[in-house]
Write an enzyme that holds these catalytic residues in place. Structure first.
Site, PDB file in Angstrom:
ATOM      1  NE  ARG A 376      -4.053  -2.460   2.178  1.00  0.00           N
ATOM      2  CZ  ARG A 376      -4.716  -2.566   2.892  1.00  0.00           C
ATOM      3  NH1 ARG A 376      -5.313  -1.826   3.914  1.00  0.00           N
ATOM      4  NH2 ARG A 376      -5.586  -3.828   2.763  1.00  0.00           N
ATOM      5  CG  ASN A 412      -0.272  -7.238  -1.160  1.00  0.00           C
ATOM      6  OD1 ASN A 412      -0.945  -7.952  -1.827  1.00  0.00           O
ATOM      7  ND2 ASN A 412      -0.871  -6.556  -0.115  1.00  0.00           N
ATOM      8  CD  GLU A 413      -4.223  -5.310  -0.902  1.00  0.00           C
ATOM      9  OE1 GLU A 413      -3.944  -4.370   0.311  1.00  0.00           O
ATOM     10  OE2 GLU A 413      -5.010  -6.198  -0.665  1.00  0.00           O
ATOM     11  CG  MET A 414       3.047  -2.633  -4.682  1.00  0.00           C
ATOM     12  SD  MET A 414       2.296  -3.752  -5.567  1.00  0.00           S
ATOM     13  CE  MET A 414       3.200  -3.157  -7.244  1.00  0.00           C
ATOM     14  NE  ARG A 452      -3.914 -10.583  -3.031  1.00  0.00           N
ATOM     15  CZ  ARG A 452      -4.765  -9.491  -2.639  1.00  0.00           C
ATOM     16  NH1 ARG A 452      -4.011  -8.458  -2.442  1.00  0.00           N
ATOM     17  NH2 ARG A 452      -6.118  -9.546  -2.460  1.00  0.00           N
TER      18      ARG A 452
END
Length: 808
Positions: A376, A412-414, A452
Site C-alpha cells: 500500500r 502488494n496492493e501497492m 499481487r
C-alpha cells in the site's frame, strides 16, 4: 508462551552482566571466525530522545533479553493505536582480548524500522528497513575489556520507508530478532553466492562465487571448495587461486543429483575454505538444493519436470504475547505446523522474515514467495524510491542461496491509499515497478518476479495474482471456478494469492449466512470493503461453519482443475492489525486457520483433509458441542479426513460407511444426516487407510429440543487449568437459565482482585474485550502467588455486571 520480565537496573546486576559477557570465548579468533549470540541481558529505555547522552542520564532503564518489541501488548490492547516512536537498548560487552588482524562486527537479523548503533559513545553505523539483516563494523571502536553498545531503534511513522502505515498489519518496533557478535580474520570470505545453472535428473552444474575481503593484503592464498551430498559424502572438490575479489568456482558435471523437492527436500553442503600456505584461515558453509521449476503459459506449475499443484498459505511474523519478537523455536513451530497441514508453499507476508524461516522452508520442503514490503501507500518521493531499491537489493542478497525461494515479490496492493500526493498515478507507479523488476532480474536471473493486486503492473512481472475473494469481499464462493477460468486466459502466469474469511472460534450456526438473495452470487471481482456493496465480510456471522464451507469449496475446485497453478490461502494464523478495532477480538485479523497462539480452528482440518498424508479424521466440530433444534429435524454432520473410507457412529450405532471422493462437496462426500437425541450424543468417526489401518475421532454433543429465549443476563464460572491458572467463562442465559446459543454481543472481563487476566493476547481466551461465540466467552487468569481469592467481573451494554469469587 514467552513472557518478558522487567526489573530496575542496579549496580549488582551490571556486574552480573559484565561477568556473563566474560564467558564469550574468543581465544582463537585470529585463526577462525566466531559467531556469538548476544541476546541476553540488554538494558532497555522507552524514550525517543535522539541523543545518547540524554538516554544515558535516564534512571528508568530496565533489563530484558532479545528479541524484543515494545508493541508486544499495546498492539492488541483496547486502546486505539500503538506506540510508534523510538527506544534505546544498551549492553555491556566484555572482550577479554582484541586479537590482531581481526574484524569485529555486530550482526542484527532484524531491527524495526530504523536503527542507529553506538559503540563506546561513538556512532558505528545505521540501517534503514526493519525486516532485513545487517552488519555494523565495530573494529575501530572497541577496546580490550568492557565496551558499551547502545542502539536506538525507531518505528515512528515515516512515509519514506516501506511498508506504509496504511498496511493491514502491525509494524512492530524494537530489536525483534537475534543479535550476534562476529569475529572474522581480516582476510576472510565475505559471502558466498550459489547458483545451479543446469539441473536435470541425470546431471547438474554448480557455480560458487566467493567474495574475499582484504584479498590485496595477502595474495598468497587459495580457495578450497567441496560439495557434500545429503548423506555427507564428498562428491566434488576443487582448489583454486583467487583471481579477483570475487572468484567463481564451477562444477560442471555432478552426476545423478538428489533433487530438492517438496516431498524430499535434499540439501547438499558447500564448504569453502580460505587457505594461507595450505593452513585454513577462514571457512564458510552454505546449503544448496538442486531443482528447476517452470510456470507454464496459461497453465500449471512444474517442479523438476513434474506438475505440482501449489498448495499454499500465508505467514505473518508474530505470535500471541510476544508480537514479532519470536524465538527460533516459535518460528520453526509455525513452519512445521504449515508443513504438517500438507502445504507445499508459503507466501511470506508482507516482508522478508527471520532467517530461521528460510532455513525451515529449505529443510521441510516449502516453496517460498519472498516479498519486498511495498504494501500500500503508492509511489513515494526520491528518498522513498532509493530506500525501496536498497531493500530489494538487500533482500535478494541475503536470501539468494535458499533453494526454497522461487519468487521475488515486488509488492502488494501497492497503489492503494497513497501516502504522497499523486502517489497513485498508474503510469509513474508502473515505471518504477519496471525499474524494480529489472533490478530483481539483474540481481537474480534464476528466479521469477511477482506482485499481487496491482493490475496496471500485471504485464511487468513474471507471475501475477489478481484479487479474488469469492464468498467474502465479493460474490459467492461458488463462482470461484468461473474466476479461475477467466484469469487463466487473461494472465500468462497466473497464481491466486489470498482467499478466505474471518472466523470466530466457537461460533457456529445451523444455517450460516451465505448471502443468497443479498449479494450478486455470480460476481468475483473484489468490492472494496469501504463501499456499501453487500458482501459476506459485512453481513456474515463469522461462524466457523461458513468458513469451513468456503475453504472446502475452494479446495474442491483447485484440486480438480488440471490446468491451475494453485492457490495460497490467507492466512495461517490470526494476526494483529491497527485497522480492525471492531473485530470480534479487537485489532485482530481473524482469517487464520489457527488462532494467534497456533491452536487449530476447524478450517485447519479442511486443508489437512485435502493435503496431508498422515491419516486422521476430524468431526466438525470440536467447538460445537452445545446445539439445539426441533425434535425430528435431521442435521448434516461432516467429517474431514484423508482416509479412503470413513464410518460414522452415533451413540454406538453405525450410520454407514462412505467413500471419500475429492469431487464431492461438502467434505468430499463424508457427511451424514442424523437425528440427535435429547441430551448427550456421542459421535465417533473411524477412518480406514489403504493399508487397512484405522484412525478415529470422538466428540460428545449436548443437544436440546427447547430453543433458548431472549438473553437476560450473564453467568460466570471457572475451572483450574493444568498450568495453575484459571479459565473464567461467561455464558449468556435466558429466564430459564438456558445458554443463549444465538447471542453474539461483546462482553468485557476484568479481574478486580487476586490475579491478572491474560489480556492483550489477541486470542479466544486472551482478550478482556471479546464478542461471544454461541453465548460463551472465556478468559485465562493468572492467580496471585499469595493465594488471595480472585474476584472477577464481566460486563456488557445489555446487562448489569456479574461477579465471581474464586477461592484458591
Amino acid at each position: 508462551m514467552k513472557k518478558q520480565h522487567f526489573k530496575p537496573l542496579n549496580s549488582s546486576l551490571l556486574y552480573s552482566i559484565a561477568v556473563a559477557c566474560l564467558l564469550f570465548s574468543l581465544h582463537d579468533i585470529h585463526a577462525q571466525r566466531t559467531k556469538t549470540n548476544i541476546n541476553e541481558n540488554w538494558s532497555y529505555l522507552e524514550n525517543d530522545t535522539n541523543k545518547l547522552t540524554t538516554a544515558n542520564q535516564a534512571k528508568n532503564w530496565t533489563v530484558l533479553h532479545l528479541p524484543h518489541t515494545w508493541n508486544s501488548e499495546d498492539a492488541t490492547d483496547n486502546t486505539p493505536g500503538y506506540r510508534r516512536a523510538a527506544s534505546w537498548y544498551k549492553k555491556q560487552l566484555v572482550i577479554p582480548k582484541i586479537a590482531a588482524n581481526t574484524v569485529y562486527q555486530l550482526y542484527f537479523e532484524g531491527s524495526n524500522i530504523t536503527t542507529k548503533v553506538y559503540v563506546n559513545g561513538k556512532e558505528a553505523g545505521d540501517h534503514i528497513g526493519g525486516y532485513i539483516g545487517f552488519t555494523i563494523d565495530i573494529t575501530n571502536l572497541i577496546k580490550q575489556g568492557n565496551n558499551e553498545v547502545a542502539v536506538r531503534v525507531d518505528n515512528s511513522y515515516n512515509p519514506e520507508i516501506i511498508p506504509s502505515q496504511k498496511s493491514d498489519f502491525t509494524i512492530y518496533g524494537g530489536i525483534t530478532r537475534d543479535v550476534w557478535l562476529l569475529a572474522l580474520p581480516k582476510n576472510h570470505i565475505d559471502n558466498l553466492k550459489i547458483t545451479t545453472p543446469k539441473v536435470s535428473n541425470q546431471s547438474a552444474s554448480l557455480n560458487v562465487v566467493a567474495t574475499i575481503n582484504n584479498l590485496e593484503a595477502n595474495k598468497d592464498v587459495k580457495l578450497e571448495v567441496s560439495l557434500k551430498n545429503p548423506k555427507g559424502k564428498i562428491v566434488a572438490t576443487k582448489k583454486v587461486v583467487p583471481n579477483s575479489v570475487k572468484t567463481t568456482i564451477t562444477f560442471d558435471n555432478i552426476k545423478n543429483p538428489e533433487l530438492w523437492d517438496t516431498q524430499k527436500p535434499n540439501l547438499y553442503t558447500v564448504t569453502v575454505s580460505l587457505l594461507d600456505k595450505n593452513k585454513e584461515k577462514d571457512l564458510l558453509t552454505e546449503k544448496v538444493g538442486f531443482r528447476w521449476f517452470e510456470f507454464k503459459d496459461h497453465g500449471p506449475f512444474y517442479l523438476n519436470g513434474k506438475r505440482l499443484l501449489i498448495r499454499g498459505t500465508h505467514r505473518h511474523e508474530e505470535h500471541a504475547g510476544v508480537g514479532a519478537a519470536m524465538t527460533n523455536k516459535q518460528h520453526r513451530a509455525d513452519m512445521e505446523a504449515i508443513k504438517e497441514m500438507g502445504a507445499n508453499f508459503v507466501r511470506l507476508a508482507h516482508y522478508p522474515q527471520d532467517p530461521e524461516i528460510y532455513k525451515a522452508c529449505d529443510e521441510l520442503g516449502l516453496l517460498v514467495w519472498d516479498e519486498l514490503p511495498w504494501c500500500r501507500g503508492g509511489l513515494g518521493n526520491e528518498v522513498w524510491q532509493t530506500n525501496s531499491k536498497n531493500m530489494l537489493t538487500e533482500m535478494i542478497a541475503q536470501n539468494y542461496n535458499h533453494p526454497s525461494i522461487i519468487l521475488w515479490s515486488l509488492g502488494n496492493e501497492m497503489n492503494w491509499l497513497p501516502d504522497f500526493p499523486g502517489g497513485d498515478d498508474p503510469e509513474k507507479t508502473t515505471a518504477f515497478l519496471s525499474e524494480l523488476n529489472d533490478l530483481a532480474h539483474k540481481l537474480d536471473p534464476t528466479r521469477k518476479t511477482a506482485i499481487r493486486k496491482y493490475y496496471e503492473g500485471s504485464h511487468v512481472v513474471d507471475v501475477f495474482s489478481p484479487s479474488i475473494w469469492s464468498g467474502w469481499y465479493s460474490g459467492s464462493y461458488k463462482s470461484y471456478q468461473k474466476a479461475l477460468d477467466t484469469y487463466k486466459k487473461e494472465y500468462k502466469h497466473f497464481i491466486h494469492a489470498e482467499y478466505g474469511g474471518d472466523s470466530h472460534v466457537g461460533r457456529h450456526t445451523e444455517k450460516p449466512v451465505t448471502g443468497e438473495g443479498l449479494i450478486k452470487s455470480e460476481g468475483w471481482e473484489e468490492a472494496i470493503v469501504q463501499t456499501q456493496v453487500a458482501n459476506i465480510a459485512q453481513i456474515g456471522d463469522w461462524s466457523e461453519n461458513y468458513i469451513v464451507d468456503l475453504f472446502d469449496w475452494h479446495l474442491h475446485v483447485a484440486e480438480n482443475d488440471p490446468n491451475f497453478v494453485g492457490n495460497i490461502q490467507w492466512a495461517f494464523k490470526d494476526f494483529a492489525t491497527p485497522l480492525r478495532p471492531e473485530d470480534d477480538i479487537p485489532y485482530m485479523n481473524q482469517k487464520g486457520l489457527t488462532d494467534r497462539n497456533g491452536n487449530p480452528k476447524d478450517a485447519y482440518y479442511v486443508f489437512k483433509s485435502y493435503w496431508s498424508e498422515k491419516p486422521f479424521t476430524y468431526i466438525e466440530s470440536h467447538t460445537w458441542t452445545e446445539r439445539q433444534g426441533p425434535k425430528g429435524i435431521a442435521r448434516n454432520i461432516s467429517v474431514y479426513s484423508n482416509c479412503n473410507q470413513v464410518t460414522l457412529y452415533h451413540n454406538g450405532k453405525s450410520l454407514g460407511k462412505k467413500q471419500r471422493d475429492s469431487k464431492a462437496f461438502p467434505a468430499c462426500g463424508l457427511n451424514w444426516d442424523l437425528n440427535f437425541e435429547e441430551g448427550k450424543n456421542t459421535l465417533i468417526a473411524v477412518g480406514e487407510t489403504k493399508d487397512g489401518k484405522t484412525v478415529s475421532d470422538t466428540i460428545n454433543v449436548n443437544y436440546r429440543f427447547k430453543k433458548n429465549d431472549t438473553a437476560l443476563g450473564l453467568t460466570l464460572s471457572s475451572e483450574k487449568l493444568k498450568n495453575g491458572n484459571y479459565l473464567v467463562t461467561a455464558l449468556a442465559v435466558d429466564k430459564n437459565n438456558l445458554r443463549c446459543l444465538d447471542y453474539e454481543e461483546r462482553v468485557y472481563f476484568q479481574c478486580l482482585k487476586g490475579g491478572t487476566t491474560m489480556k492483550n493476547q489477541g486470542t479466544p481466551t486472551g482478550s478482556e474485550s471479546i464478542k461471544m461465540a454461541n453465548g460463551k466467552a472465556s478468559i485465562e487468569v493468572i492467580p496471585d502467588a499469595d493465594g488471595t481469592p480472585i474476584v472477577m467481573t464481566v460486563l456488557n451494554q445489555n446487562f448489569k455486571g456479574e461477579f465471581l469469587i474464586i477461592k484458591q
